[in-house]
Motif scaffolding. Structure first.
Motif, PDB file in Angstrom:
ATOM      1  N   LEU A   1      -3.246  -6.376  -6.438  1.00 57.67           N
ATOM      2  CA  LEU A   1      -4.163  -5.283  -6.097  1.00 57.67           C
ATOM      3  C   LEU A   1      -5.371  -5.890  -5.411  1.00 57.67           C
ATOM      4  CD1 LEU A   1      -5.088  -2.152  -8.169  1.00 57.67           C
ATOM      5  CD2 LEU A   1      -6.890  -3.474  -7.044  1.00 57.67           C
ATOM      6  N   LEU A   2      -5.695  -5.346  -4.238  1.00 61.61           N
ATOM      7  CA  LEU A   2      -6.865  -5.765  -3.483  1.00 61.61           C
ATOM      8  C   LEU A   2      -7.774  -4.556  -3.302  1.00 61.61           C
ATOM      9  CD1 LEU A   2      -5.131  -7.796  -0.606  1.00 61.61           C
ATOM     10  CD2 LEU A   2      -5.852  -8.630  -2.871  1.00 61.61           C
ATOM     11  N   ALA A   3      -9.062  -4.753  -3.478  1.00 59.29           N
ATOM     12  CA  ALA A   3     -10.000  -3.639  -3.334  1.00 59.29           C
ATOM     13  C   ALA A   3     -11.270  -4.115  -2.647  1.00 59.29           C
ATOM     14  CB  ALA A   3     -10.341  -3.035  -4.697  1.00 59.29           C
ATOM     15  N   HIS A   4     -11.854  -3.209  -1.881  1.00 56.67           N
ATOM     16  CA  HIS A   4     -13.107  -3.506  -1.186  1.00 56.67           C
ATOM     17  C   HIS A   4     -14.004  -2.276  -1.225  1.00 56.67           C
ATOM     18  CE1 HIS A   4     -16.020  -4.719   1.816  1.00 56.67           C
ATOM     19  NE2 HIS A   4     -15.763  -3.612   2.494  1.00 56.67           N
ATOM     20  N   ASN A   5     -15.215  -2.480  -1.715  1.00 57.81           N
ATOM     21  CA  ASN A   5     -16.236  -1.430  -1.698  1.00 57.81           C
ATOM     22  C   ASN A   5     -15.739  -0.131  -2.308  1.00 57.81           C
ATOM     23  OD1 ASN A   5     -18.900  -0.817  -1.164  1.00 57.81           O
ATOM     24  ND2 ASN A   5     -18.504  -0.061   0.883  1.00 57.81           N
ATOM     25  N   GLY A   6     -15.003  -0.250  -3.409  1.00 61.61           N
ATOM     26  CA  GLY A   6     -14.528   0.920  -4.130  1.00 61.61           C
ATOM     27  C   GLY A   6     -13.196   1.468  -3.676  1.00 61.61           C
ATOM     28  N   VAL A   7     -12.596   0.890  -2.631  1.00 56.73           N
ATOM     29  CA  VAL A   7     -11.327   1.393  -2.103  1.00 56.73           C
ATOM     30  C   VAL A   7     -10.215   0.397  -2.437  1.00 56.73           C
ATOM     31  CG1 VAL A   7     -10.071   2.179  -0.072  1.00 56.73           C
ATOM     32  CG2 VAL A   7     -12.555   2.531  -0.225  1.00 56.73           C
ATOM     33  N   VAL A   8      -9.179   0.864  -3.111  1.00 58.81           N
ATOM     34  CA  VAL A   8      -7.999   0.046  -3.382  1.00 58.81           C
ATOM     35  C   VAL A   8      -7.160   0.052  -2.112  1.00 58.81           C
ATOM     36  CG1 VAL A   8      -5.926  -0.222  -4.782  1.00 58.81           C
ATOM     37  CG2 VAL A   8      -8.046   0.579  -5.836  1.00 58.81           C
ATOM     38  N   VAL A   9      -7.180  -1.071  -1.389  1.00 60.17           N
ATOM     39  CA  VAL A   9      -6.558  -1.126  -0.068  1.00 60.17           C
ATOM     40  C   VAL A   9      -5.143  -1.695  -0.108  1.00 60.17           C
ATOM     41  CG1 VAL A   9      -8.773  -1.292   1.099  1.00 60.17           C
ATOM     42  CG2 VAL A   9      -7.576  -3.391   0.438  1.00 60.17           C
ATOM     43  N   ASP A  10      -4.757  -2.283  -1.223  1.00 57.86           N
ATOM     44  CA  ASP A  10      -3.402  -2.816  -1.333  1.00 57.86           C
ATOM     45  C   ASP A  10      -3.018  -2.845  -2.801  1.00 57.86           C
ATOM     46  OD1 ASP A  10      -0.978  -3.896  -0.481  1.00 57.86           O
ATOM     47  OD2 ASP A  10      -1.697  -5.960  -0.611  1.00 57.86           O
ATOM     48  N   ARG A  11      -1.834  -2.326  -3.088  1.00 57.48           N
ATOM     49  CA  ARG A  11      -1.311  -2.289  -4.451  1.00 57.48           C
ATOM     50  C   ARG A  11       0.195  -2.421  -4.317  1.00 57.48           C
ATOM     51  NH1 ARG A  11       0.130   2.060  -7.721  1.00 57.48           N
ATOM     52  NH2 ARG A  11      -0.216   1.800  -9.962  1.00 57.48           N
ATOM     53  N   THR A  12       0.690  -3.630  -4.518  1.00 53.98           N
ATOM     54  CA  THR A  12       2.041  -3.974  -4.118  1.00 53.98           C
ATOM     55  C   THR A  12       2.743  -4.750  -5.226  1.00 53.98           C
ATOM     56  OG1 THR A  12       1.330  -4.134  -1.812  1.00 53.98           O
ATOM     57  CG2 THR A  12       3.405  -5.203  -2.365  1.00 53.98           C
ATOM     58  N   ALA A  13       4.035  -4.512  -5.382  1.00 53.44           N
ATOM     59  CA  ALA A  13       4.858  -5.271  -6.320  1.00 53.44           C
ATOM     60  C   ALA A  13       6.075  -5.817  -5.602  1.00 53.44           C
ATOM     61  CB  ALA A  13       5.295  -4.397  -7.494  1.00 53.44           C
ATOM     62  N   THR A  14       6.539  -6.966  -6.037  1.00 53.41           N
ATOM     63  CA  THR A  14       7.706  -7.584  -5.422  1.00 53.41           C
ATOM     64  C   THR A  14       8.478  -8.375  -6.464  1.00 53.41           C
ATOM     65  OG1 THR A  14       8.425  -8.962  -3.549  1.00 53.41           O
ATOM     66  CG2 THR A  14       6.513  -9.720  -4.767  1.00 53.41           C
ATOM     67  N   GLY A  15       9.783  -8.511  -6.263  1.00 48.65           N
ATOM     68  CA  GLY A  15      10.607  -9.314  -7.152  1.00 48.65           C
ATOM     69  C   GLY A  15      10.950  -8.612  -8.449  1.00 48.65           C
ATOM     70  N   GLU A  16      11.218  -9.419  -9.475  1.00 46.54           N
ATOM     71  CA  GLU A  16      11.693  -8.912 -10.759  1.00 46.54           C
ATOM     72  C   GLU A  16      10.743  -9.261 -11.900  1.00 46.54           C
ATOM     73  OE1 GLU A  16      14.471  -8.555  -7.934  1.00 46.54           O
ATOM     74  OE2 GLU A  16      14.011 -10.589  -8.650  1.00 46.54           O
TER      75      GLU A  16
END
Length: 555
Positions: A81-96
């Motif tokens: 999860l990446l966030a900047h200035n209150g905005v979650v700009v990336d929320r990603t899952a991969t693999g098992e």
């Protein structure tokens, strides 16, 4: 398998639905104009695209592709999860999240469990942050004091020459205690009371205050102090004073069986003979403490850790629920380890560690890592944070380090933010390469030359930007001394991450009848670097010139 979710799950809508106080589409995020002070106290996380947060989406997209490519060589599964200035700009899952039956045998494909954006991970040493937050709460309540010896609260702790160790030294890893209990708590002692006595009886390996020694014993000792002064066990303190006020619904010790389907597996252990560990703490000493330990034991998700991170950026409050005062947060951002410059540390939080904070690193950047492959980086200067949770110890701990992935998460955010040349216009940029040398070379000049330029430098201290001259057509080069505005002594190179601002640089170079060449040279190594370097507004006293870039690009 890769899952990317910018829209947050329905169960978390209440936690993320409200926009930040700034409202509307922000201007481009400026990495070279760091924020001062805390974010507005009413800033609440919301989902949004990088563009909506004023970010360049390309570095974040590239990171997501790399995150997936690291499966399975670095970890079976990961959630970021990446966030900047209150905005979650990336929320990603991969693999098992669950892939193996034992140390070598893969589960059938239909029994493997994909990592999800709401997967619950064993945080390992990120648990130390929760112990530290509770400690700062008790400091603010007047129940403990930083300069008071631990033995004042636990007289038994004074054994083996530990009478002078203070609360501050436990929280900053300067107590001199050994990294781990020897023998380990699970091997050497039959029950929790005897294990607690072993913690109290531990002998230091260095005199207090003379060395930085990262030690689980520090936080195990802190746990006993907190339990003594409050009369409550650590898990209750964390639940009542941190996770419940912040509505961190998936965070805590010893997660219930009802959540097992979302929990990532860790190691297949034969000593102790625990089999495939899932839903129980991976760390053996924490397991021996019943799963509740000052140094390990907390399970969580990226969403919950995002709330905690934003609360810290907000000055200790989220959605009106205050868990720390602004002063308490400042104590976690303050470097208490001036004597140990490579080991900057606030109360509980590590500071300015480029080896996993990458381009977000700086004097006030807070963070921590965990043995299971976890990391948290909070950058007040850009009001950003990067959370990476993995199960890299599944099915064994003999796997590569996740430091490259940790840095890459932070680098993606740093690169996504703009560095704009003073007064507008373009700048030359170099950075984010492997071991390399980048050069920006002028055409032939007929000096002498008075040179001026603007430089934005965000690098590891050993990654240098220099100005060099040649009077033999580039066969040999000489370093040119630089005069940086605001500094009295000339410099031979620019480097470091302590200043996120453009610097005005001047130099004088003697001429030659054979002609003169100038070049800006940036060198990196394979280990790590910051965001990189920008050079703009190059001015020569003899007028304009052309440039030949190698490893530089106009941005």
């Amino acid at each position: 398998m890769r899952i990317r979710a910018l829209a947050l799950p329905a169960v978390l809508v209440l936690a993320f639905a409200v926009t930040s106080a700034a409202g509307g589409a922000p201007n481009a995020a400026r990495f070279d104009r760091p924020y001062q002070g805390f974010a507005p106290a009413n800033t609440v996380l919301r989902a949004g695209s990088p563009a909506a947060a004023g970010l360049n989406p390309a570095p974040i997209d590239a990171f997501d592709k790399q995150l997936a490519a690291w499966v399975p060589s670095i970890y079976p599964g990961a959630t970021v999860l990446l966030a900047h200035n209150g905005v979650v700009v990336d929320r990603t899952a991969t693999g098992e999240a669950v892939k193996y039956k034992d140390a070598t045998t893969l589960l059938p494909a239909d029994q493997q469990v994909p990592a999800r954006t709401d997967t619950i991970y064993d945080l390992a040493s990120l648990s130390k942050l929760f112990t530290s937050i509770v400690a700062v709460q008790q400091l603010e309540a007047g129940k403990i004091a930083l300069d008071t010896p631990v033995a004042h609260y636990l007289p038994e702790f004074a054994t083996n020459g530990k009478g002078g160790i203070t609360i501050e030294q436990l929280l900053t890893h300067t107590s001199g205690l050994a990294p781990d209990p020897v023998p380990s708590l699970w091997q050497g002692y039959p029950d929790i009371p005897s294990r607690e006595k072993a913690i109290l009886d531990a002998a230091p390996q260095e005199p207090a205050g003379t060395a930085y020694v990262y030690s689980d014993l520090n936080m195990l000792s802190m746990q006993l102090v907190l339990q003594h002064v409050t009369g409550k066990p650590l898990d209750q303190l964390v639940r009542e004073d941190v996770t419940e006020p912040l509505h961190m619904v998936d965070t805590g010790y010893n997660p219930p069986a009802s959540k097992l389907g979302r929990i990532a597996a860790t190691e297949y252990q034969t000593s102790p003979p625990r089999g495939m560990v899932r839903g129980s703490v991976h760390d053996e000493n924490a397991w021996a403490m019943g799963g509740v330990a000052g140094h390990a034991g907390v399970f969580s998700t990226v969403d919950d850790l995002a709330v905690l991170s934003q609360a810290i950026l907000n000055g200790g409050v989220y959605r009106g629920h205050r868990v720390l005062s602004e002063h308490g947060v400042q104590l976690m951002e303050q470097n208490f380890n001036q004597k140990f410059p490579d080991d900057s540390h606030g109360l509980g939080f590590e500071l300015d560690q480029i080896w996993y904070m990458g381009g977000l690193s700086g004097p006030n950047t807070l963070g921590h890592t965990g043995f299971t492959g976890t990391s948290l980086v909070i950058d007040p200067g850009s009001r950003s944070f990067a959370i990476l949770l993995t199960n890299r110890v599944h099915p064994t701990r003999n796997t590569p380090s996740t430091n490259g992935a940790r840095r890459a998460a932070a680098e993606a955010l740093a690169q996504a933010m703009t560095v704009s040349a003073p007064g507008g216009g373009q700048s030359w940029f170099s950075g984010q390469g492997p071991a390399s040398t980048s050069t920006l070379t002028t055409g032939v000049l007929h000096g002498p030359e008075n040179v001026s330029f603007e430089a934005f430098v965000n690098t590891e201290s050993t990654d240098l930007l220099t100005l060099e001259s040649s009077v033999d057509g580039g066969a040999t080069w000489t370093t040119v001394p630089l005069t940086v505005r605001g500094q009295s002594a000339p410099q031979t190179a620019l480097s470091g991450q302590s200043v996120r601002a453009w610097r005005q640089v001047r130099a004088h170079v003697a001429g030659s009848s054979n002609g003169l060449l100038l070049r800006w040279r940036y060198t990196t190594d394979p280990a790590y670097e910051g965001r990189g370097v920008n050079v703009a507004d190059i001015r020569l006293s003899t007028g304009r010139t052309t440039f030949t870039p190698a490893g530089w690009q106009l941005v």
